[in-house]
Design a protein around this motif. Structure first.
Motif, mmCIF file in Angstrom:
data_model
loop_
_atom_site.group_PDB
_atom_site.id
_atom_site.type_symbol
_atom_site.label_atom_id
_atom_site.label_comp_id
_atom_site.label_asym_id
_atom_site.label_seq_id
_atom_site.Cartn_x
_atom_site.Cartn_y
_atom_site.Cartn_z
ATOM 1 N N MET A 158 0.847 -1.198 0.000
ATOM 2 C CA MET A 158 0.000 0.000 0.000
ATOM 3 C C MET A 158 0.880 1.245 0.000
ATOM 4 S SD MET A 158 -3.019 1.151 2.647
ATOM 5 C CE MET A 158 -1.939 1.779 3.928
ATOM 6 N N ILE A 159 0.452 2.257 -0.742
ATOM 7 C CA ILE A 159 1.153 3.536 -0.788
ATOM 8 C C ILE A 159 0.513 4.488 0.220
ATOM 9 C CG2 ILE A 159 1.665 5.557 -2.219
ATOM 10 C CD1 ILE A 159 3.311 3.056 -2.890
ATOM 11 N N SER A 160 1.338 5.043 1.096
ATOM 12 C CA SER A 160 0.853 5.981 2.108
ATOM 13 C C SER A 160 1.244 7.422 1.799
ATOM 14 C CB SER A 160 1.409 5.604 3.487
ATOM 15 O OG SER A 160 1.002 4.309 3.862
ATOM 16 N N ALA A 161 2.243 7.596 0.926
ATOM 17 C CA ALA A 161 2.729 8.949 0.634
ATOM 18 C C ALA A 161 3.354 8.989 -0.751
ATOM 19 C CB ALA A 161 3.749 9.378 1.691
ATOM 20 N N ILE A 162 3.355 10.183 -1.330
ATOM 21 C CA ILE A 162 3.929 10.387 -2.658
ATOM 22 C C ILE A 162 4.905 11.555 -2.581
ATOM 23 C CG2 ILE A 162 3.465 10.866 -5.083
ATOM 24 C CD1 ILE A 162 0.662 9.712 -4.648
ATOM 25 N N LEU A 163 6.101 11.331 -3.072
ATOM 26 C CA LEU A 163 7.142 12.363 -3.083
ATOM 27 C C LEU A 163 7.379 12.780 -4.529
ATOM 28 C CD1 LEU A 163 9.224 13.994 -1.460
ATOM 29 C CD2 LEU A 163 10.818 12.079 -1.769
ATOM 30 N N PHE A 164 7.190 14.072 -4.795
ATOM 31 C CA PHE A 164 7.310 14.593 -6.146
ATOM 32 C C PHE A 164 8.600 15.384 -6.333
ATOM 33 C CE2 PHE A 164 2.719 14.374 -5.370
ATOM 34 C CZ PHE A 164 2.248 13.774 -6.531
ATOM 35 N N ASP A 165 9.221 15.203 -7.478
ATOM 36 C CA ASP A 165 10.173 16.184 -7.970
ATOM 37 C C ASP A 165 9.358 17.427 -8.334
ATOM 38 O OD1 ASP A 165 12.575 17.272 -9.294
ATOM 39 O OD2 ASP A 165 11.466 16.841 -11.131
ATOM 40 N N LYS A 166 10.018 18.554 -8.520
ATOM 41 C CA LYS A 166 9.276 19.780 -8.858
ATOM 42 C C LYS A 166 9.321 20.073 -10.361
ATOM 43 C CE LYS A 166 11.050 23.820 -7.613
ATOM 44 N NZ LYS A 166 11.289 24.596 -8.889
ATOM 45 N N ASP A 167 10.491 20.444 -10.857
ATOM 46 C CA ASP A 167 10.602 20.884 -12.251
ATOM 47 C C ASP A 167 10.557 19.703 -13.210
ATOM 48 O OD1 ASP A 167 10.993 23.600 -11.421
ATOM 49 O OD2 ASP A 167 13.009 23.011 -10.814
ATOM 50 N N GLY A 168 9.643 19.754 -14.150
ATOM 51 C CA GLY A 168 9.454 18.659 -15.081
ATOM 52 C C GLY A 168 8.465 17.633 -14.587
ATOM 53 N N THR A 169 7.977 17.820 -13.355
ATOM 54 C CA THR A 169 7.045 16.865 -12.754
ATOM 55 C C THR A 169 5.766 17.587 -12.338
ATOM 56 O OG1 THR A 169 8.894 15.503 -11.998
ATOM 57 C CG2 THR A 169 6.763 15.153 -10.923
ATOM 58 N N LEU A 170 5.859 18.446 -11.349
ATOM 59 C CA LEU A 170 4.707 19.291 -10.993
ATOM 60 C C LEU A 170 4.527 20.400 -12.024
ATOM 61 C CD1 LEU A 170 5.283 19.659 -7.143
ATOM 62 C CD2 LEU A 170 3.662 18.143 -8.295
ATOM 63 N N PHE A 171 5.642 20.840 -12.582
ATOM 64 C CA PHE A 171 5.623 21.911 -13.580
ATOM 65 C C PHE A 171 6.301 21.429 -14.859
ATOM 66 C CE2 PHE A 171 5.851 23.957 -9.378
ATOM 67 C CZ PHE A 171 4.697 24.721 -9.415
ATOM 68 N N ASP A 172 5.760 21.832 -16.001
ATOM 69 C CA ASP A 172 6.340 21.461 -17.286
ATOM 70 C C ASP A 172 7.721 22.111 -17.415
ATOM 71 O OD1 ASP A 172 6.934 22.046 -20.257
ATOM 72 O OD2 ASP A 172 5.340 20.552 -20.361
ATOM 73 N N PHE A 173 8.746 21.305 -17.623
ATOM 74 C CA PHE A 173 10.109 21.822 -17.581
ATOM 75 C C PHE A 173 10.403 22.815 -18.697
ATOM 76 C CE2 PHE A 173 14.570 21.944 -18.576
ATOM 77 C CZ PHE A 173 15.132 22.163 -17.322
ATOM 78 N N GLN A 174 10.149 22.413 -19.935
ATOM 79 C CA GLN A 174 10.536 23.276 -21.058
ATOM 80 C C GLN A 174 9.819 24.618 -21.012
ATOM 81 O OE1 GLN A 174 13.028 22.857 -22.899
ATOM 82 N NE2 GLN A 174 13.279 20.784 -23.666
ATOM 83 N N VAL A 175 8.530 24.602 -20.709
ATOM 84 C CA VAL A 175 7.771 25.857 -20.678
ATOM 85 C C VAL A 175 8.293 26.770 -19.578
ATOM 86 C CG1 VAL A 175 5.505 26.885 -20.294
ATOM 87 C CG2 VAL A 175 5.710 24.805 -21.662
ATOM 88 N N SER A 176 8.456 26.231 -18.373
ATOM 89 C CA SER A 176 8.828 27.041 -17.230
ATOM 90 C C SER A 176 10.284 27.503 -17.276
ATOM 91 C CB SER A 176 8.589 26.261 -15.933
ATOM 92 O OG SER A 176 7.229 25.906 -15.803
ATOM 93 N N TRP A 177 11.206 26.567 -17.539
ATOM 94 C CA TRP A 177 12.611 26.904 -17.412
ATOM 95 C C TRP A 177 13.209 27.536 -18.646
ATOM 96 C CZ3 TRP A 177 15.318 27.505 -13.135
ATOM 97 C CH2 TRP A 177 14.674 27.109 -11.961
ATOM 98 N N SER A 178 12.563 27.408 -19.787
ATOM 99 C CA SER A 178 13.029 28.155 -20.952
ATOM 100 C C SER A 178 12.851 29.651 -20.713
ATOM 101 C CB SER A 178 12.275 27.716 -22.211
ATOM 102 O OG SER A 178 12.628 26.389 -22.556
ATOM 103 N N ALA A 179 11.766 30.027 -20.054
ATOM 104 C CA ALA A 179 11.556 31.443 -19.717
ATOM 105 C C ALA A 179 12.640 31.922 -18.759
ATOM 106 C CB ALA A 179 10.171 31.627 -19.096
ATOM 107 N N TRP A 180 12.984 31.084 -17.772
ATOM 108 C CA TRP A 180 14.075 31.425 -16.853
ATOM 109 C C TRP A 180 15.377 31.613 -17.616
ATOM 110 C CZ3 TRP A 180 18.530 28.465 -16.346
ATOM 111 C CH2 TRP A 180 19.425 28.898 -15.365
#
Length: 239
Positions: A1-23
Motif C-alpha cells: 500500500m502507498i501511504s505517501a507520494i514524493l514529487f520532484d518539482k521541475d518537469g514533474t509538478l511543472f512542465d520543464f521546457q515551458v517554465s525553465w526556458s523562460a528562466w
C-alpha cells in the motif's frame, strides 16, 4: 500500500521546457549584459538552445543543482564571483513563471482526500521551491519540502527521499517517488521506494522506463494507478 507520494518539482509538478526556458532567456540575457550572441553562447554551455528556446537532454539545468549551473558558467564569467552568480540564478529562478503540468490544486486535493501525504524533493533550492508552490497557491498542500540546500543532499542520492519517509514515520516501501529524470528515479530506488516516471521533462519514455515501475505522460494519470485502498495496480496499466 502507498501511504505517501514524493514529487520532484521541475518537469514533474511543472512542465520543464515551458517554465525553465523562460528562466533561461531572462537569466542568460542578464548574464550577457543584453548581448544575445553572448547569451546564446552561455546557453550552449548550459545545454540550452537559445534560438529554439529549448533545453537539450544533457543539460546540467535539468536535474542539477544551482552549484552545478555555477560550475558550468564560472569559467565563462570570470568577473562574476561564485556567490553573486548563485544569487542571480536564484533570483531569476524564483521569478520564473511556472506552467503546471496539470491543475495542481484539485490534483493534490484528490490525493489528500485519499489520505495520502505528499512532499517535494527538488535539486532546486528550498526557497525557490516554496516560492514556486506558493505562486501556484499549493504550498499548504505539502507535508514536506526539501531542496538541495536543505541538509539532506541532492538527488540522485537518496537523502531527501529517506528524510521524507522519516519525517512522516513511514517505511520507504510505502512511498512512491515521482519524477521526470533519472536522478529522481535513482534517488527513489536507492531509498527503497517505488518509482514513477513522467514525460513532462526532457527525458523520453525509453530513457525512464528501465528505471521506473511506471511511466505516464504526466502526473494526472497517477490516481489511475491506485486502487481504492491506495495499492498500486499492475504495471501493465502504465503507458
Amino acid at each position: 500500500m502507498i501511504s505517501a507520494i514524493l514529487f520532484d518539482k521541475d518537469g514533474t509538478l511543472f512542465d520543464f521546457q515551458v517554465s525553465w526556458s523562460a528562466w533561461a532567456m531572462t537569466f542568460l540575457r542578464d548574464a550577457a549584459s543584453g548581448d544575445e550572441t553572448r547569451a546564446a553562447h552561455l546557453g550552449a554551455v548550459l545545454g540550452f538552445d537559445w534560438h529554439a528556446g529549448r533545453f537539450r537532454e544533457d543539460s546540467c539545468v535539468i536535474a542539477g543543482t544551482d552549484d552545478d549551473i555555477v560550475s558550468a558558467l564560472e569559467p565563462e564569467l570570470p568577473g562574476v564571483s561564485r556567490a553573486e552568480l548563485k544569487m542571480r540564478i536564484a533570483l531569476a529562478a524564483a521569478e520564473a513563471p511556472q506552467s503546471e503540468a496539470v491543475p495542481l490544486a484539485p490534483f493534490l486535493d484528490a490525493l489528500k482526500a485519499r489520505g495520502l501525504k505528499v512532499g517535494v524533493a527538488t535539486n532546486d533550492t528550498e526557497a525557490t521551491a516554496r516560492a514556486h508552490l506558493a505562486a501556484s497557491d499549493v504550498l499548504d498542500r505539502f507535508d514536506f519540502i526539501s531542496g538541495a540546500d536543505s541538509g539532506h543532499g541532492a538527488k540522485p542520492g537518496p537523502g531527501m527521499c529517506l528524510a521524507f519517509a522519516k519525517a512522516l514515520g513511514l517505511s520507504p516501501a510505502e512511498v512512491l517517488m515521482v519524477g521526470d529524470s533519472l536522478h529522481d528515479l535513482h534517488a527513489g530506488r536507492a531509498a527503497g521506494m517505488r518509482t514513477l516516471g513522467v514525460l513532462t521533462g526532457v527525458a523520453g519514455a525509453e530513457v525512464l522506463a528501465p528505471h521506473a515501475d511506471y511511466v505516464l505522460p504526466d502526473i494526472g494519470g497517477l490516481e489511475g494507478l491506485l486502487d481504492p485502498d491506495n495499492r498500486l495496480r499492475p504495471t501493465d496499466l502504465a503507458s
